[in-house]
Scaffold this motif. Structure first.
Motif, PDB file in Angstrom:
ATOM      1  N   HIS A 123       0.850  -1.201   0.000  1.00  0.00           N
ATOM      2  CA  HIS A 123       0.000   0.000   0.000  1.00  0.00           C
ATOM      3  C   HIS A 123       0.883   1.247   0.000  1.00  0.00           C
ATOM      4  N   TYR A 124       1.895   1.259   0.866  1.00  0.00           N
ATOM      5  CA  TYR A 124       2.781   2.420   0.959  1.00  0.00           C
ATOM      6  C   TYR A 124       3.659   2.570  -0.277  1.00  0.00           C
ATOM      7  N   VAL A 125       4.030   1.446  -0.904  1.00  0.00           N
ATOM      8  CA  VAL A 125       4.797   1.510  -2.152  1.00  0.00           C
ATOM      9  C   VAL A 125       3.950   2.165  -3.241  1.00  0.00           C
ATOM     10  N   ARG A 126       2.709   1.717  -3.381  1.00  0.00           N
ATOM     11  CA  ARG A 126       1.832   2.202  -4.456  1.00  0.00           C
ATOM     12  C   ARG A 126       1.325   3.623  -4.235  1.00  0.00           C
ATOM     13  N   GLU A 127       0.993   3.968  -2.994  1.00  0.00           N
ATOM     14  CA  GLU A 127       0.205   5.168  -2.732  1.00  0.00           C
ATOM     15  C   GLU A 127       0.957   6.333  -2.110  1.00  0.00           C
ATOM     16  N   THR A 128       2.162   6.125  -1.594  1.00  0.00           N
ATOM     17  CA  THR A 128       2.812   7.182  -0.817  1.00  0.00           C
ATOM     18  C   THR A 128       4.294   7.320  -1.152  1.00  0.00           C
ATOM     19  N   SER A 129       4.856   8.405  -0.655  1.00  0.00           N
ATOM     20  CA  SER A 129       6.312   8.620  -0.737  1.00  0.00           C
ATOM     21  C   SER A 129       6.992   8.193   0.558  1.00  0.00           C
ATOM     22  N   ILE A 130       6.270   7.542   1.450  1.00  0.00           N
ATOM     23  CA  ILE A 130       6.841   7.143   2.738  1.00  0.00           C
ATOM     24  C   ILE A 130       7.979   6.144   2.548  1.00  0.00           C
TER      25      ILE A 130
END
Length: 172
Positions: free
Chosen positions: A27-34
């Motif tokens: 989820h963080y890979v796809r949706e965020t720069s985190i």
């Protein structure tokens, strides 16, 4: 019982958690720069990451689980800071919380358990890199005694733009 009132257990991550942990990270890979990973992972590709965090030692994986649904709400890790031997008493820490579990104190529970587990280890410092902007993560780290030590400007490129990473340090 509503999800907001359910109990949360923090425990070491186990191999049976691999698929849920991979889904959460993706989820963080796809949706965020985190995270600066840009391609999603399969569970098999993440297996070595999970296995590199045993139940003891300086490199831990803690997961937060909803005791009613058994859903994984988040995880925290301590990992090698750098591969060279002189860095062995330093760790890099990170925490990821499910988007459905935000603002419930899950990150706080995870870091509390992680730092309690690390208290007996031969560690001197913990470091955290926080892609900017991310005020919630900065506040979480500051609550645990981290202090800002510098910012790498435009160090990562994702989603067609450059991102800064603020570095935080904590004495252990």
């Amino acid at each position: 019982m509503s999800p907001e009132r359910s109990e949360v257990q923090v425990r070491p991550g186990i191999e049976a958690d691999l698929e849920a942990l991979t889904d959460l990270y993706n989820h963080y890979v796809r949706e965020t720069s985190i995270t600066f990973d840009t391609a999603v992972f399969t569970s098999e590709e993440r297996r070595s990451w999970l296995l590199s965090h045993p139940e003891d030692g300086p490199y831990r994986l803690k997961v937060a689980v909803d005791t009613d649904s058994q859903e994984i709400l988040g995880y925290a890790t301590s990992s090698p800071y750098r591969p060279k031997a002189a860095y062995s008493t330093s760790v890099e820490v990170t925490v990821y919380v499910s988007p459905r579990a935000g603002r419930r104190g899950i990150g706080t529970l995870l870091y509390k358990a992680l730092f309690e587990a690390l208290a007996g280890e031969d560690l001197h410092r913990a470091y955290a890199g926080i892609a900017q902007p991310n005020e919630a993560s900065a506040r979480l780290h500051e609550r645990f005694g981290f202090r800002h030590v510098g910012t790498y400007r435009e160090v990562g490129r994702k989603f067609g733009r450059y991102w800064d990473v603020a570095w935080y340090e904590k004495e252990l």
